[in-house]
Motif scaffolding. Structure first.
Motif, PDB file in Angstrom:
ATOM      1  N   ALA A   1     -57.928 -17.007 -23.296  1.00  0.00           N
ATOM      2  CA  ALA A   1     -56.608 -16.386 -23.124  1.00  0.00           C
ATOM      3  C   ALA A   1     -55.894 -16.946 -21.900  1.00  0.00           C
ATOM      4  O   ALA A   1     -54.691 -17.230 -21.946  1.00  0.00           O
ATOM      5  CB  ALA A   1     -56.754 -14.864 -23.007  1.00  0.00           C
TER       6      ALA A   1
ATOM      7  N   ARG B   1     -63.652 -15.021 -24.114  1.00  0.00           N
ATOM      8  CA  ARG B   1     -62.359 -14.485 -24.555  1.00  0.00           C
ATOM      9  C   ARG B   1     -61.327 -14.568 -23.438  1.00  0.00           C
ATOM     10  O   ARG B   1     -60.172 -14.962 -23.660  1.00  0.00           O
ATOM     11  CB  ARG B   1     -62.558 -13.025 -24.993  1.00  0.00           C
ATOM     12  CG  ARG B   1     -61.290 -12.353 -25.510  1.00  0.00           C
ATOM     13  CD  ARG B   1     -61.631 -11.098 -26.298  1.00  0.00           C
ATOM     14  NE  ARG B   1     -62.324 -10.106 -25.499  1.00  0.00           N
ATOM     15  CZ  ARG B   1     -61.721  -9.055 -24.950  1.00  0.00           C
ATOM     16  NH1 ARG B   1     -60.417  -8.882 -25.115  1.00  0.00           N
ATOM     17  NH2 ARG B   1     -62.402  -8.175 -24.257  1.00  0.00           N
TER      18      ARG B   1
ATOM     19  N   TRP C   1     -47.033 -15.154 -30.039  1.00  0.00           N
ATOM     20  CA  TRP C   1     -47.386 -14.154 -29.036  1.00  0.00           C
ATOM     21  C   TRP C   1     -47.150 -12.725 -29.527  1.00  0.00           C
ATOM     22  O   TRP C   1     -47.439 -11.770 -28.807  1.00  0.00           O
ATOM     23  CB  TRP C   1     -46.570 -14.375 -27.758  1.00  0.00           C
ATOM     24  CG  TRP C   1     -46.948 -15.607 -27.002  1.00  0.00           C
ATOM     25  CD1 TRP C   1     -46.239 -16.767 -26.933  1.00  0.00           C
ATOM     26  CD2 TRP C   1     -48.112 -15.806 -26.188  1.00  0.00           C
ATOM     27  NE1 TRP C   1     -46.895 -17.686 -26.137  1.00  0.00           N
ATOM     28  CE2 TRP C   1     -48.043 -17.115 -25.660  1.00  0.00           C
ATOM     29  CE3 TRP C   1     -49.212 -15.005 -25.853  1.00  0.00           C
ATOM     30  CZ2 TRP C   1     -49.029 -17.636 -24.826  1.00  0.00           C
ATOM     31  CZ3 TRP C   1     -50.193 -15.527 -25.025  1.00  0.00           C
ATOM     32  CH2 TRP C   1     -50.102 -16.825 -24.519  1.00  0.00           C
TER      33      TRP C   1
ATOM     34  N   TRP D   1     -48.921  -6.668 -25.013  1.00  0.00           N
ATOM     35  CA  TRP D   1     -50.366  -6.497 -25.128  1.00  0.00           C
ATOM     36  C   TRP D   1     -51.144  -7.465 -24.232  1.00  0.00           C
ATOM     37  O   TRP D   1     -52.362  -7.311 -24.041  1.00  0.00           O
ATOM     38  CB  TRP D   1     -50.815  -6.720 -26.582  1.00  0.00           C
ATOM     39  CG  TRP D   1     -50.398  -8.052 -27.143  1.00  0.00           C
ATOM     40  CD1 TRP D   1     -49.280  -8.315 -27.887  1.00  0.00           C
ATOM     41  CD2 TRP D   1     -51.068  -9.309 -26.972  1.00  0.00           C
ATOM     42  NE1 TRP D   1     -49.228  -9.649 -28.199  1.00  0.00           N
ATOM     43  CE2 TRP D   1     -50.304 -10.278 -27.647  1.00  0.00           C
ATOM     44  CE3 TRP D   1     -52.227  -9.716 -26.320  1.00  0.00           C
ATOM     45  CZ2 TRP D   1     -50.674 -11.625 -27.692  1.00  0.00           C
ATOM     46  CZ3 TRP D   1     -52.597 -11.050 -26.352  1.00  0.00           C
ATOM     47  CH2 TRP D   1     -51.832 -11.987 -27.035  1.00  0.00           C
ATOM     48  N   LEU D   2     -50.473  -8.475 -23.661  1.00  0.00           N
ATOM     49  CA  LEU D   2     -51.181  -9.571 -23.003  1.00  0.00           C
ATOM     50  C   LEU D   2     -51.929  -9.118 -21.755  1.00  0.00           C
ATOM     51  O   LEU D   2     -53.091  -9.478 -21.543  1.00  0.00           O
ATOM     52  CB  LEU D   2     -50.188 -10.683 -22.657  1.00  0.00           C
ATOM     53  CG  LEU D   2     -50.778 -11.928 -21.980  1.00  0.00           C
ATOM     54  CD1 LEU D   2     -51.857 -12.546 -22.842  1.00  0.00           C
ATOM     55  CD2 LEU D   2     -49.665 -12.954 -21.709  1.00  0.00           C
TER      56      LEU D   2
ATOM     57  N   HIS E   1     -54.945  -7.135 -22.592  1.00  0.00           N
ATOM     58  CA  HIS E   1     -55.910  -8.026 -23.235  1.00  0.00           C
ATOM     59  C   HIS E   1     -56.734  -8.765 -22.186  1.00  0.00           C
ATOM     60  O   HIS E   1     -57.972  -8.846 -22.280  1.00  0.00           O
ATOM     61  CB  HIS E   1     -55.163  -9.011 -24.137  1.00  0.00           C
ATOM     62  CG  HIS E   1     -56.050 -10.001 -24.828  1.00  0.00           C
ATOM     63  ND1 HIS E   1     -56.834  -9.673 -25.915  1.00  0.00           N
ATOM     64  CD2 HIS E   1     -56.278 -11.326 -24.586  1.00  0.00           C
ATOM     65  CE1 HIS E   1     -57.503 -10.745 -26.316  1.00  0.00           C
ATOM     66  NE2 HIS E   1     -57.186 -11.754 -25.522  1.00  0.00           N
TER      67      HIS E   1
ATOM     68  N   HIS F   1     -48.759 -11.089 -31.730  1.00  0.00           N
ATOM     69  CA  HIS F   1     -50.000 -10.362 -32.022  1.00  0.00           C
ATOM     70  C   HIS F   1     -51.172 -11.205 -31.536  1.00  0.00           C
ATOM     71  O   HIS F   1     -51.202 -12.425 -31.756  1.00  0.00           O
ATOM     72  CB  HIS F   1     -50.117 -10.102 -33.522  1.00  0.00           C
ATOM     73  CG  HIS F   1     -51.151  -9.080 -33.879  1.00  0.00           C
ATOM     74  ND1 HIS F   1     -52.508  -9.347 -33.849  1.00  0.00           N
ATOM     75  CD2 HIS F   1     -51.038  -7.779 -34.262  1.00  0.00           C
ATOM     76  CE1 HIS F   1     -53.179  -8.272 -34.217  1.00  0.00           C
ATOM     77  NE2 HIS F   1     -52.324  -7.305 -34.468  1.00  0.00           N
ATOM     78  N   PRO F   2     -52.175 -10.598 -30.884  1.00  0.00           N
ATOM     79  CA  PRO F   2     -53.298 -11.391 -30.365  1.00  0.00           C
ATOM     80  C   PRO F   2     -54.062 -12.147 -31.429  1.00  0.00           C
ATOM     81  O   PRO F   2     -54.616 -13.212 -31.161  1.00  0.00           O
ATOM     82  CB  PRO F   2     -54.183 -10.346 -29.663  1.00  0.00           C
ATOM     83  CG  PRO F   2     -53.751  -9.025 -30.197  1.00  0.00           C
ATOM     84  CD  PRO F   2     -52.301  -9.170 -30.532  1.00  0.00           C
ATOM     85  N   ASP F   3     -54.090 -11.613 -32.659  1.00  0.00           N
ATOM     86  CA  ASP F   3     -54.830 -12.284 -33.725  1.00  0.00           C
ATOM     87  C   ASP F   3     -54.116 -13.526 -34.242  1.00  0.00           C
ATOM     88  O   ASP F   3     -54.701 -14.298 -35.009  1.00  0.00           O
ATOM     89  CB  ASP F   3     -55.069 -11.317 -34.887  1.00  0.00           C
ATOM     90  CG  ASP F   3     -56.062 -10.232 -34.532  1.00  0.00           C
ATOM     91  OD1 ASP F   3     -56.806 -10.420 -33.544  1.00  0.00           O
ATOM     92  OD2 ASP F   3     -56.093  -9.197 -35.212  1.00  0.00           O
TER      93      ASP F   3
END
Length: 468
Positions: free
Chosen positions: A340, A336, A420, A275-276, A279, A422-424
């Motif tokens: 990141a 954001r 890593w 997902w990175l 994102h 999950h982004p949350d």
């Protein structure tokens, strides 16, 4: 955010460690407030520093021989006939290749990579991956190791630059077609078409210059913390690595190996955190959606433009007719993205140091060199700031590195890298201010939540089938 993308200027430097907070003077090297697009000479005869260099049309028709004049007319024709997207990427590629061919300021010209250099890069990446196996639970992400010339770096990374820059350029360029009432747009079609063509060419010119200049400085494909190269390839630039290590007093093999560690660590992260990438790139698109343009200024300028006078259009562009305005959406998206990127760079810094410290006598020196490169506003950060309005703050990088190191001590390698998933689960900007609080906080088990959601979905499907 008061400073803006595409050469509108870089953000003011935040005071830190005694910094007096003075603004950096035109870091991008491509222009200032009087020239929002920052084109020193549009890549035409005369170039930067020549008479009329701040005005490409004046440069075209200044003191040049007939051959140069013919080339200038040809390039002007290409600019006006462009009918593609928001950026003329053919021009960007040509300008980037021309910039690379000119060599860097120290007179070093691009060269093809030899067999010995390719072998040295492959061996360095292989050894770096072996060392990283002991300090991270993420497996290797590099299926191949490649050694690139500067020109090869340009060719390989342009597709990603396109993905990064197009959303911003498209949003800014859309203002050109929306400044007139709908009933008048058909009448003004040729003028608006010319403006779009010119805008695409000018964006392409600046991006080409920026990417070409950056190609003379980068040492790999991940210098800005984003995966600029093809997936699965760990890439190093031997010529730039040689220049980078020339005055460090560190053996060339150690310089190459340390930089290979950084490249291989980035590759692991982007290969195994699915997902990175979306994102990070999604944050850029979010920034683009938040761009608001002062259309009242555009309306005034468009109403006075003469389509037969291209120099007038250039003067309008230099006057800041596309100056984007600050919006809360932009600021949120940039925050954001900045957080990141800091987490990515901080993780790489922490795991690379853990791998290099027991094995390389130069590990501490190399780490500090890379950090100072960031702190001094290195070319990668400056170029990125020029293109999309973001500057990666080195203070956040250091904070993120300390947080990841603390997580390793408190939770071990698996516990640290598990964040890593999950982004949350990742630290936030406020967590970087209070790393101890985050390290010792109870973390949610997202695998259990996902399992519960999956079971609930299955139950709903079963209930639906029973009712049929």
């Amino acid at each position: 955010m008061s400073d803006t993308p595409f050469g509108f200027g870089l953000p003011p430097e935040e005071p830190e460690n005694g910094d007096d907070g003075k603004k950096k003077g035109n870091q991008g090297g491509q222009g200032g407030p009087a020239n929002p697009f920052g084109f020193p000479g549009m890549g035409l005869p005369g170039g930067a520093g020549a008479p009329g260099a701040d005005n490409p049309f004046a440069a075209m028709f200044g003191s040049m021989n007939p051959n140069d004049l013919g080339a200038a007319f040809q390039q002007l024709g290409q600019m006006l006939s462009y009918e593609g997207g928001p950026v003329n990427w053919d021009m960007a590629k040509d300008i980037a290749r021309q910039t690379v061919a000119q060599g860097t300021a120290d007179g070093v010209k691009d060269t093809s990579v030899g067999v010995a250099e390719k072998s040295a890069v492959e061996e360095a990446v292989r050894l770096a991956d072996h060392w990283l196996d002991g300090v991270t639970s993420l497996p290797s992400g590099a299926t191949t190791a490649v050694a690139w010339s500067r020109a090869e770096w340009v060719e390989a990374t342009l597709p990603v630059w396109k993905e990064l820059v197009d959303p911003v350029a498209e949003r800014v360029g859309a203002a050109m077609g929306g400044v007139l009432p709908e009933e008048m747009q058909a009448m003004a079609g040729p003028l608006l078409g010319m403006m779009r063509s010119m805008g695409g060419a000018m964006f392409g010119q600046q991006i080409g210059q920026a990417v070409g200049t950056l190609a003379g400085e980068v040492v790999g494909s991940t210098d800005i913390g984003l995966p600029l190269g093809p997936a699965g390839k760990a890439a190093l630039l031997p010529l730039n690595i040689e220049s980078f290590g020339k005055d460090l007093g560190v053996p060339p093999d150690e310089v190459r190996l340390y930089l290979a560690l950084r490249e291989a660590a980035h590759a692991r992260l982007f290969a195994h955190v699915p997902w990175l990438r979306s994102h990070l790139f999604g944050a850029v698109e979010g920034y683009a959606r938040g761009i608001k343009v002062d259309t009242s200024k555009l309306e005034d300028v468009v109403g006075q433009l003469d389509p037969s006078n291209p120099e007038q259009l250039q003067e309008a562009l230099q006057g800041g007719m596309f100056q984007p305005q600050d919006t809360p959406e932009q600021k949120a998206a940039l925050a954001r993205l900045e957080t990141a990127l800091a987490l990515v760079e901080g993780w790489v810094d922490a795991v690379v140091h853990e791998a290099a410290k027991p094995r390389l006598t130069s590990a501490d020196a190399m780490r500090e060199t890379m950090r100072r490169r960031r702190a001094s506003g290195g070319p990668a950060e400056q170029t990125f700031a020029t293109l999309i309005g973001l500057e990666l703050r080195p203070r956040r990088l250091r904070d993120a590195s300390r947080l990841w190191a603390s997580l390793t001590d408190a939770r071990g390698v698996d516990g640290r890298d598990g964040l890593w998933e999950h982004p949350d689960m990742l630290p936030t900007a406020s967590d970087l201010d209070d790393p101890d609080g985050f390290v010792h906080r109870e973390q949610l088990d997202f695998s259990e939540i996902d399992k519960m959601l999956g079971e609930a979905a299955e139950k709903r499907e079963q209930d639906g089938d029973e009712k049929k």
